[in-house]
Design a protein around this motif. Structure first.
Motif, PDB file in Angstrom:
ATOM      1  N   SER A  25     -27.823 -31.341 -12.644  1.00  0.00           N
ATOM      2  CA  SER A  25     -27.433 -30.406 -13.703  1.00  0.00           C
ATOM      3  C   SER A  25     -28.349 -30.541 -14.906  1.00  0.00           C
ATOM      4  CB  SER A  25     -25.980 -30.663 -14.114  1.00  0.00           C
ATOM      5  OG  SER A  25     -25.099 -30.438 -13.037  1.00  0.00           O
ATOM      6  N   PHE A  26     -28.683 -31.781 -15.252  1.00  0.00           N
ATOM      7  CA  PHE A  26     -29.621 -31.978 -16.366  1.00  0.00           C
ATOM      8  C   PHE A  26     -31.010 -31.471 -15.992  1.00  0.00           C
ATOM      9  CE2 PHE A  26     -32.801 -34.717 -18.454  1.00  0.00           C
ATOM     10  CZ  PHE A  26     -32.584 -34.331 -19.758  1.00  0.00           C
ATOM     11  N   ASN A  27     -31.448 -31.706 -14.760  1.00  0.00           N
ATOM     12  CA  ASN A  27     -32.749 -31.192 -14.329  1.00  0.00           C
ATOM     13  C   ASN A  27     -32.785 -29.668 -14.394  1.00  0.00           C
ATOM     14  OD1 ASN A  27     -33.747 -33.751 -13.843  1.00  0.00           O
ATOM     15  ND2 ASN A  27     -33.248 -33.725 -11.665  1.00  0.00           N
ATOM     16  N   ALA A  28     -31.670 -29.033 -14.056  1.00  0.00           N
ATOM     17  CA  ALA A  28     -31.616 -27.578 -14.136  1.00  0.00           C
ATOM     18  C   ALA A  28     -31.727 -27.096 -15.580  1.00  0.00           C
ATOM     19  CB  ALA A  28     -30.323 -27.064 -13.511  1.00  0.00           C
ATOM     20  N   CYS A  29     -31.169 -27.859 -16.511  1.00  0.00           N
ATOM     21  CA  CYS A  29     -31.262 -27.488 -17.930  1.00  0.00           C
ATOM     22  C   CYS A  29     -32.689 -27.634 -18.458  1.00  0.00           C
ATOM     23  CB  CYS A  29     -30.309 -28.337 -18.762  1.00  0.00           C
ATOM     24  SG  CYS A  29     -28.565 -28.043 -18.414  1.00  0.00           S
ATOM     25  N   THR A  30     -33.446 -28.574 -17.908  1.00  0.00           N
ATOM     26  CA  THR A  30     -34.825 -28.781 -18.362  1.00  0.00           C
ATOM     27  C   THR A  30     -35.821 -27.906 -17.625  1.00  0.00           C
ATOM     28  OG1 THR A  30     -35.183 -30.584 -16.770  1.00  0.00           O
ATOM     29  CG2 THR A  30     -34.302 -31.170 -18.939  1.00  0.00           C
ATOM     30  N   LYS A  31     -35.374 -27.164 -16.627  1.00  0.00           N
ATOM     31  CA  LYS A  31     -36.295 -26.359 -15.831  1.00  0.00           C
ATOM     32  C   LYS A  31     -37.075 -25.350 -16.670  1.00  0.00           C
ATOM     33  CE  LYS A  31     -36.510 -23.520 -11.653  1.00  0.00           C
ATOM     34  NZ  LYS A  31     -35.735 -22.903 -10.533  1.00  0.00           N
ATOM     35  N   PRO A  32     -36.465 -24.641 -17.648  1.00  0.00           N
ATOM     36  CA  PRO A  32     -37.255 -23.691 -18.450  1.00  0.00           C
ATOM     37  C   PRO A  32     -38.326 -24.349 -19.301  1.00  0.00           C
ATOM     38  CG  PRO A  32     -34.900 -23.245 -18.659  1.00  0.00           C
ATOM     39  CD  PRO A  32     -35.028 -24.573 -17.990  1.00  0.00           C
ATOM     40  N   TYR A  33     -38.247 -25.675 -19.515  1.00  0.00           N
ATOM     41  CA  TYR A  33     -39.182 -26.344 -20.405  1.00  0.00           C
ATOM     42  C   TYR A  33     -40.295 -27.076 -19.654  1.00  0.00           C
ATOM     43  CZ  TYR A  33     -34.744 -25.972 -22.957  1.00  0.00           C
ATOM     44  OH  TYR A  33     -33.572 -25.522 -23.487  1.00  0.00           O
ATOM     45  N   ALA A  59     -38.022 -29.928 -26.831  1.00  0.00           N
ATOM     46  CA  ALA A  59     -36.947 -29.099 -26.281  1.00  0.00           C
ATOM     47  C   ALA A  59     -35.829 -29.976 -25.718  1.00  0.00           C
ATOM     48  CB  ALA A  59     -37.502 -28.175 -25.200  1.00  0.00           C
ATOM     49  N   ILE A  60     -36.192 -31.066 -25.043  1.00  0.00           N
ATOM     50  CA  ILE A  60     -35.173 -31.974 -24.504  1.00  0.00           C
ATOM     51  C   ILE A  60     -34.425 -32.663 -25.633  1.00  0.00           C
ATOM     52  CG2 ILE A  60     -34.800 -34.033 -23.105  1.00  0.00           C
ATOM     53  CD1 ILE A  60     -37.169 -33.217 -21.418  1.00  0.00           C
ATOM     54  N   ARG A  61     -35.152 -33.079 -26.673  1.00  0.00           N
ATOM     55  CA  ARG A  61     -34.492 -33.741 -27.811  1.00  0.00           C
ATOM     56  C   ARG A  61     -33.484 -32.814 -28.477  1.00  0.00           C
ATOM     57  NH1 ARG A  61     -34.709 -34.001 -33.272  1.00  0.00           N
ATOM     58  NH2 ARG A  61     -36.199 -32.276 -33.297  1.00  0.00           N
ATOM     59  N   LYS A  62     -33.868 -31.557 -28.688  1.00  0.00           N
ATOM     60  CA  LYS A  62     -32.949 -30.607 -29.330  1.00  0.00           C
ATOM     61  C   LYS A  62     -31.759 -30.310 -28.426  1.00  0.00           C
ATOM     62  CE  LYS A  62     -36.525 -28.446 -32.177  1.00  0.00           C
ATOM     63  NZ  LYS A  62     -37.304 -27.214 -32.465  1.00  0.00           N
ATOM     64  N   TRP A  63     -32.012 -30.232 -27.108  1.00  0.00           N
ATOM     65  CA  TRP A  63     -30.912 -29.994 -26.172  1.00  0.00           C
ATOM     66  C   TRP A  63     -29.897 -31.124 -26.258  1.00  0.00           C
ATOM     67  CZ3 TRP A  63     -28.565 -32.307 -22.034  1.00  0.00           C
ATOM     68  CH2 TRP A  63     -27.820 -31.505 -21.187  1.00  0.00           C
ATOM     69  N   CYS A  64     -30.386 -32.358 -26.277  1.00  0.00           N
ATOM     70  CA  CYS A  64     -29.483 -33.512 -26.380  1.00  0.00           C
ATOM     71  C   CYS A  64     -28.803 -33.557 -27.744  1.00  0.00           C
ATOM     72  CB  CYS A  64     -30.261 -34.807 -26.138  1.00  0.00           C
ATOM     73  SG  CYS A  64     -30.977 -34.959 -24.486  1.00  0.00           S
ATOM     74  N   MET A  65     -29.541 -33.227 -28.802  1.00  0.00           N
ATOM     75  CA  MET A  65     -28.990 -33.288 -30.154  1.00  0.00           C
ATOM     76  C   MET A  65     -27.819 -32.323 -30.321  1.00  0.00           C
ATOM     77  SD  MET A  65     -31.057 -32.748 -33.754  1.00  0.00           S
ATOM     78  CE  MET A  65     -31.551 -31.087 -33.296  1.00  0.00           C
TER      79      MET A  65
END
Length: 607
Positions: free
Chosen positions: A373-381, A392-398
């Motif tokens: 699920s996390f890999n799917a969220c990072t797919k656009p980046y 992008a990953i930092r902002k997603w987690c934040m």
């Protein structure tokens, strides 16, 4: 006057421009707007003269530098375009001009199809642009939006320092090294973790391929919170997925734990059988428990020739079995079905069936779906430059940690998480069909579907095994709890209560300024890693295995909605399952309006 919007540009004598480049930009936009080309007669540092590209046209423009030696002005413009038609393939159109005028469209969707850009150029600018030029335009725009591929690596050392300054206690490490003949060192790996409170019981690890210019592998370590939410512990980038890269990642994870004062080394890791993972975990966490993703284990079975609807059903019965009896019966049937398949499953050294799990972990996940699920969220980046990817990953987690931080503050003492409350409510409804008999000494016997299950409230155990493994009372235990007029919340693991949830989200990720405002830390300028780019256009889609279902195609393991068997659907079911036609719906109180039964004879139902 020089900043006129496209479509309303007008040129006239003594129109002044701040410099020559601005004059040429406005002139190019005017030519594209009016649909004619240019033939330059004279162009130097002081003057510029051009006529229409069609010889029979008398249009002419002359501009020169003014007395201040900086600004330019149109000194003369004459003629009109009467004998030349509109050029749809205009030679004055450049990739820079298209990039500038299509920037807002590409910025809204960096994956916009080239055919869409082609139609936009035709409708907006009346231009016929070749697709190969639009590919270049889109690439140029993406580079301007996210920055250059090589320049992104130069920001990483300062980026790590800013993370440690703005988020005290975070762990950020950039690894680089110089090769022979290189003045500047080259990037090797990076590791980032914002996990200030590491309390998760299970850690899922996985790797995802990057699709950018320099490729690489994104390694992640993800935990599960008390509300069944993914909690990103750490992530990093390495060049290849190998034993050395995984060992580097796991050692950084171990140092991050020790930095937070956590010396625990008996973690539970779940992953697929990726290259180098098992050796890296055993080297860094010798006492760790290893689980393997059942979905990947089943795919390995298919690759070895063990497949079919019967094996699929028996495999997942064994994988989801919470007690040894159900697991043993399923394995016996697998042995009778295919002895080689049972022998292959016996060679699996990792834990894969739920009855093998440690009850202290209070987590019965036997797949890595939460990591996927996390890999799917990072797919656009993953096709962005490295700095844009990490940001992008930092902002997603934040954003997600911040929302859960605020939610944890509002939780009352002893309150269950939403996930635990939902599970208790569902199992409470199922417990209505069970019957409990007191045996004395805090022991009970619960009958469910002609099967008896022993219950011990003191040890919080049930014969089905579900209570011990999941940490939430099963339906059998809930039947006893309600009969004894006890509160189910008192028998739920503390991991699913507000105290643990508040401890998990006791801190949040703090904001960070733009790179233009970062101080100079006197760090070396690192270069991109050495890569060997393969011929052809880089692939963006993951290559699926030979036995893996294609995207958009129905899985071969079809499950019937009537009899719940595999291998067929409800329309072709021959097992005599309950009908779901209009007559059944009407008997159940569903609507029998004329619109819902079009093309069929309505059933006569008594009222």
């Amino acid at each position: 006057m020089t900043h006129q919007p496209y479509g309303s540009i007008k040129l006239e004598p003594w129109l002044i421009f701040p410099d020559k480049s601005t004059f040429l930009d406005v002139l190019r936009s005017f030519c594209i707007q009016e649909g004619f080309g240019l033939s330059v007669e004279r162009a130097d540092s002081k003057r510029y003269t051009a006529v229409c590209a069609i010889e029979t046209c008398d249009w002419r423009i002359h501009a020169s530098k003014m007395f201040d030696s900086v600004s330019w002005a149109i000194k003369g413009i004459s003629g009109c375009h009467k004998t030349c038609g509109r050029l749809e393939e205009n030679p004055v159109v450049t990739s820079e001009w298209l990039c500038k005028n299509m920037m807002s469209l590409i910025e809204a969707n960096t994956e916009i199809p080239v055919e869409t850009l082609r139609r936009y150029a035709q409708e907006t600018f009346q231009l016929r642009v070749k697709k190969r030029l639009l590919y270049k335009v889109r690439s140029m725009a993406v580079e301007k939006i996210h920055g250059g591929w090589a320049e992104a690596y130069e920001l990483l050392p300062r980026y790590a320092e800013m993370i440690k300054q703005t988020n005290p206690g975070s762990y950020a490490l950039i690894s680089w090294g110089a090769t022979s003949g290189d003045v500047n060192p080259k990037f090797r790996a990076c590791f980032f973790s914002f996990a200030a409170q590491v309390k998760g019981p299970i850690i899922g690890i996985d790797g995802a391929h990057l699709r950018g210019f320099y490729k690489g592998i994104l390694l992640t370590a993800v935990g599960i919170g008390g509300n069944n939410e993914i909690f990103v512990l750490a992530y990093g980038i390495v060049d290849t997925e190998s034993c050395d890269s995984w060992t580097h990642f796991m050692r950084c994870l171990r140092r991050m734990f020790e930095q937070e004062g956590c010396n625990k080394d008996d973690w539970t890791f779940i992953s697929d059988r990726m290259k180098g993972v098992d050796l890296a975990v055993r080297d860094t966490f010798p006492r760790a428990t290893r689980r393997v993703c059942c979905q990947h284990l089943y795919m390995n079975c298919k690759n070895n020739g063990f497949s079919g609807s019967a094996f699929f059903k028996l495999f997942w019965i064994a994988a989801n079995a919470h007690n040894e009896y159900v697991y043993g019966k399923a394995l016996e049937k697998i042995t009778a079905h295919d002895p080689n398949a049972a022998a292959y499953l016996d060679t699996c050294q990792e834990q894969w069936s739920r009855h093998m799990f440690d009850p202290a972990v209070c987590c019965d996940h036997n797949t890595t779906n939460f990591v996927e699920s996390f890999n799917a969220c990072t797919k656009p980046y993953r096709d962005m430059p490295v700095f844009s990817l990490l940001e992008a990953i930092r902002k997603w987690c934040m954003e997600r940690v911040g929302a859960r931080f605020d939610m944890a503050i509002d939780m009352e003492d002893g309150q269950l998480t939403e996930y635990a409350k939902k599970e208790v409510d569902e199992r409470t409804g199922e417990s209505r069909f069970c019957y409990a008999t007191a045996c004395g000494g805090g022991e009970f016997e619960v009958r469910d579907a002609h099967v008896n299950f022993p219950i011990r409230l003191s040890t919080r155990s049930c014969g089905c095994g579900k209570w011990q493994i999941s940490g939430i009372p099963c339906k059998h235990a809930l039947r006893v709890i309600y009969d004894q007029r006890l509160n189910p919340i008192d028998f739920v693991s503390p991991f699913f209560k507000s105290a643990a949830y508040k401890l998990t989200y006791a801190d949040h990720i703090h904001p960070m300024s733009d790179p233009t405002q970062w101080p100079n830390f006197s760090l070396p300028t690192i270069q991109p890693p050495v890569i060997k780019r393969q011929a052809g256009r880089p692939a963006k889609k993951r290559k699926r295995g030979p036995n893996e279902p294609r995207k958009g195609k129905r899985n071969s393991n079809v499950k019937c909605g009537k009899c719940r068997e595999f291998g067929h659907n409800s329309r072709t079911c021959k097992n005599g399952g309950p009908s779901t036609g209009p007559s059944t719906s009407a008997a159940a109180g569903a609507s029998t309006s004329q619109g819902g039964s079009r093309g069929r004879k309505r059933a006569n139902t008594a009222t």
